[in-house]
Design a protein around this motif. Sequence first.
Motif, PDB file in Angstrom:
ATOM      1  N   PRO A  93       3.617   0.242   9.798  1.00  0.00           N
ATOM      2  CA  PRO A  93       4.452  -0.288   8.705  1.00  0.00           C
ATOM      3  C   PRO A  93       4.096  -1.736   8.379  1.00  0.00           C
ATOM      4  CG  PRO A  93       5.683  -0.322  10.754  1.00  0.00           C
ATOM      5  CD  PRO A  93       4.367   0.339  11.063  1.00  0.00           C
ATOM      6  N   ASN A  94       4.336  -2.112   7.124  1.00  0.00           N
ATOM      7  CA  ASN A  94       4.132  -3.492   6.696  1.00  0.00           C
ATOM      8  C   ASN A  94       5.122  -3.788   5.581  1.00  0.00           C
ATOM      9  OD1 ASN A  94       2.884  -5.900   5.295  1.00  0.00           O
ATOM     10  ND2 ASN A  94       1.418  -5.612   6.952  1.00  0.00           N
ATOM     11  N   PRO A  95       5.929  -4.852   5.699  1.00  0.00           N
ATOM     12  CA  PRO A  95       6.963  -5.126   4.693  1.00  0.00           C
ATOM     13  C   PRO A  95       6.433  -5.723   3.402  1.00  0.00           C
ATOM     14  CG  PRO A  95       6.979  -6.835   6.383  1.00  0.00           C
ATOM     15  CD  PRO A  95       5.967  -5.803   6.818  1.00  0.00           C
ATOM     16  N   ILE A  96       5.154  -6.093   3.339  1.00  0.00           N
ATOM     17  CA  ILE A  96       4.607  -6.731   2.144  1.00  0.00           C
ATOM     18  C   ILE A  96       4.311  -5.666   1.100  1.00  0.00           C
ATOM     19  CG2 ILE A  96       2.756  -8.178   1.246  1.00  0.00           C
ATOM     20  CD1 ILE A  96       2.383  -9.297   4.060  1.00  0.00           C
ATOM     21  N   THR A  97       4.876  -5.821  -0.082  1.00  0.00           N
ATOM     22  CA  THR A  97       4.682  -4.856  -1.170  1.00  0.00           C
ATOM     23  C   THR A  97       4.035  -5.547  -2.362  1.00  0.00           C
ATOM     24  OG1 THR A  97       6.917  -5.313  -1.991  1.00  0.00           O
ATOM     25  CG2 THR A  97       6.648  -3.458  -0.468  1.00  0.00           C
ATOM     26  N   ALA A  98       3.384  -4.746  -3.208  1.00  0.00           N
ATOM     27  CA  ALA A  98       2.708  -5.278  -4.392  1.00  0.00           C
ATOM     28  C   ALA A  98       3.735  -5.690  -5.435  1.00  0.00           C
ATOM     29  CB  ALA A  98       1.752  -4.242  -4.955  1.00  0.00           C
ATOM     30  N   CYS A  99       3.452  -6.808  -6.114  1.00  0.00           N
ATOM     31  CA  CYS A  99       4.357  -7.319  -7.143  1.00  0.00           C
ATOM     32  C   CYS A  99       3.801  -7.137  -8.557  1.00  0.00           C
ATOM     33  CB  CYS A  99       4.647  -8.803  -6.904  1.00  0.00           C
ATOM     34  SG  CYS A  99       5.463  -9.165  -5.324  1.00  0.00           S
ATOM     35  N   THR A 100       2.504  -7.251  -8.725  1.00  0.00           N
ATOM     36  CA  THR A 100       1.881  -7.119 -10.036  1.00  0.00           C
ATOM     37  C   THR A 100       1.181  -5.772 -10.164  1.00  0.00           C
ATOM     38  OG1 THR A 100      -0.229  -8.083  -9.324  1.00  0.00           O
ATOM     39  CG2 THR A 100       1.494  -9.612 -10.032  1.00  0.00           C
ATOM     40  N   ASP A 101       0.848  -5.425 -11.410  1.00  0.00           N
ATOM     41  CA  ASP A 101       0.147  -4.157 -11.639  1.00  0.00           C
ATOM     42  C   ASP A 101      -1.229  -4.164 -10.968  1.00  0.00           C
ATOM     43  OD1 ASP A 101       2.272  -3.236 -13.102  1.00  0.00           O
ATOM     44  OD2 ASP A 101       1.425  -3.832 -15.043  1.00  0.00           O
ATOM     45  N   PHE A 102      -1.903  -5.320 -11.028  1.00  0.00           N
ATOM     46  CA  PHE A 102      -3.225  -5.391 -10.396  1.00  0.00           C
ATOM     47  C   PHE A 102      -3.113  -5.215  -8.885  1.00  0.00           C
ATOM     48  CE2 PHE A 102      -6.957  -7.460  -8.620  1.00  0.00           C
ATOM     49  CZ  PHE A 102      -7.972  -6.943  -9.412  1.00  0.00           C
ATOM     50  N   GLU A 103      -2.095  -5.791  -8.282  1.00  0.00           N
ATOM     51  CA  GLU A 103      -1.880  -5.627  -6.846  1.00  0.00           C
ATOM     52  C   GLU A 103      -1.586  -4.176  -6.501  1.00  0.00           C
ATOM     53  OE1 GLU A 103      -0.080 -10.083  -5.838  1.00  0.00           O
ATOM     54  OE2 GLU A 103       1.229  -8.331  -5.898  1.00  0.00           O
ATOM     55  N   LYS A 104      -0.838  -3.487  -7.372  1.00  0.00           N
ATOM     56  CA  LYS A 104      -0.565  -2.071  -7.126  1.00  0.00           C
ATOM     57  C   LYS A 104      -1.840  -1.231  -7.208  1.00  0.00           C
ATOM     58  CE  LYS A 104       4.177  -2.429  -8.869  1.00  0.00           C
ATOM     59  NZ  LYS A 104       5.131  -2.055  -9.945  1.00  0.00           N
ATOM     60  N   VAL A 105      -2.689  -1.523  -8.209  1.00  0.00           N
ATOM     61  CA  VAL A 105      -3.953  -0.801  -8.321  1.00  0.00           C
ATOM     62  C   VAL A 105      -4.833  -1.089  -7.100  1.00  0.00           C
ATOM     63  CG1 VAL A 105      -6.089  -0.595  -9.656  1.00  0.00           C
ATOM     64  CG2 VAL A 105      -3.883  -0.748 -10.840  1.00  0.00           C
ATOM     65  N   PHE A 106      -4.867  -2.348  -6.695  1.00  0.00           N
ATOM     66  CA  PHE A 106      -5.633  -2.741  -5.508  1.00  0.00           C
ATOM     67  C   PHE A 106      -5.136  -2.004  -4.273  1.00  0.00           C
ATOM     68  CE2 PHE A 106      -6.519  -5.663  -1.954  1.00  0.00           C
ATOM     69  CZ  PHE A 106      -7.876  -5.862  -2.134  1.00  0.00           C
ATOM     70  N   ASN A 107      -3.832  -1.902  -4.148  1.00  0.00           N
ATOM     71  CA  ASN A 107      -3.227  -1.204  -3.009  1.00  0.00           C
ATOM     72  C   ASN A 107      -3.544   0.286  -3.037  1.00  0.00           C
ATOM     73  OD1 ASN A 107      -1.731  -0.646  -0.760  1.00  0.00           O
ATOM     74  ND2 ASN A 107       0.217  -1.275  -1.589  1.00  0.00           N
ATOM     75  N   ILE A 108      -3.471   0.901  -4.226  1.00  0.00           N
ATOM     76  CA  ILE A 108      -3.752   2.337  -4.351  1.00  0.00           C
ATOM     77  C   ILE A 108      -5.202   2.634  -3.978  1.00  0.00           C
ATOM     78  CG2 ILE A 108      -3.970   4.225  -6.006  1.00  0.00           C
ATOM     79  CD1 ILE A 108      -1.553   3.058  -7.485  1.00  0.00           C
ATOM     80  N   VAL A 109      -6.125   1.802  -4.456  1.00  0.00           N
ATOM     81  CA  VAL A 109      -7.543   2.002  -4.130  1.00  0.00           C
ATOM     82  C   VAL A 109      -7.758   1.914  -2.621  1.00  0.00           C
ATOM     83  CG1 VAL A 109      -9.855   1.034  -4.389  1.00  0.00           C
ATOM     84  CG2 VAL A 109      -8.353   1.216  -6.373  1.00  0.00           C
ATOM     85  N   LEU A 110      -7.131   0.946  -1.984  1.00  0.00           N
ATOM     86  CA  LEU A 110      -7.288   0.797  -0.533  1.00  0.00           C
ATOM     87  C   LEU A 110      -6.673   1.969   0.220  1.00  0.00           C
ATOM     88  CD1 LEU A 110      -6.675  -3.008   0.133  1.00  0.00           C
ATOM     89  CD2 LEU A 110      -8.827  -1.767  -0.040  1.00  0.00           C
ATOM     90  N   LEU A 111      -5.563   2.506  -0.270  1.00  0.00           N
ATOM     91  CA  LEU A 111      -4.959   3.666   0.385  1.00  0.00           C
ATOM     92  C   LEU A 111      -5.880   4.884   0.326  1.00  0.00           C
ATOM     93  CD1 LEU A 111      -1.240   3.370  -0.809  1.00  0.00           C
ATOM     94  CD2 LEU A 111      -2.108   3.024   1.508  1.00  0.00           C
ATOM     95  N   VAL A 112      -6.529   5.079  -0.830  1.00  0.00           N
ATOM     96  CA  VAL A 112      -7.460   6.207  -0.963  1.00  0.00           C
ATOM     97  C   VAL A 112      -8.667   6.006  -0.053  1.00  0.00           C
ATOM     98  CG1 VAL A 112      -8.973   7.441  -2.550  1.00  0.00           C
ATOM     99  CG2 VAL A 112      -6.702   6.725  -3.303  1.00  0.00           C
ATOM    100  N   ILE A 113      -9.216   4.779  -0.066  1.00  0.00           N
ATOM    101  CA  ILE A 113     -10.366   4.491   0.807  1.00  0.00           C
ATOM    102  C   ILE A 113      -9.969   4.632   2.272  1.00  0.00           C
ATOM    103  CG2 ILE A 113     -11.973   2.696   1.547  1.00  0.00           C
ATOM    104  CD1 ILE A 113     -11.949   1.610  -1.284  1.00  0.00           C
TER     105      ILE A 113
END
Length: 214
Positions: A93-113
Amino acid sequence: TILELNWSQRARSYIRGTHVVVGVLIYNHLVSCAWCAVGRTISTKEGISWLDHPAFGKVEVHGADEITLRDLSPPSLYLSSLHWTLSQMTPGPNPITACTDFEKVFNIVLLVIGLLFTSFIVSLFSGQLMQHILKRRLKSQQIDVTRRFLKQHNISTSLSARVQRQVLGRMHDESRLTVKDVPTFSLLSAPLQHELLREIRLPHLLSHDIFRVW
């Protein structure tokens, strides 16, 4: 690689495992640096990014209620980013969440990788483990056949122990391969095969007594 051709199978397995661990560390280091760069350069209209999360999470620290990740020293910020990166590859677990759309896209790409990378690592080590188990099972079956043969033919205990001891010793030693044991040599051209055979057999010919006279 060329160097790995002269190493044993166990050594090659260790080398592959080391390559995987080093690759994971390098990948997470690069992503951690990118995570910090994204948080510093891209933010919402209110100027908020994931670096504005509380530095101490839900832990109440006296006098540190307003301290964010942006206020941390570079080593502490790097550890926080590395923790976040590793949590994208594992169920941690990690409490840090994405705030911007770019951060969300960055997070999604990393989750897939991370999903693909974790599946690759699990399949790699599972394959190595199954290969090791099958190899040990084959040796165990061969030993059982040897013991059953000795028992059925009423071989004396002392001779049976010597036979089994030598069989176990020979099984652990890597046997010397011949040209017939390497089927890929049939893919070589005739001149290259002749050159290979000449280099293999020439030392044995030169060691003969008739050549020592010269």
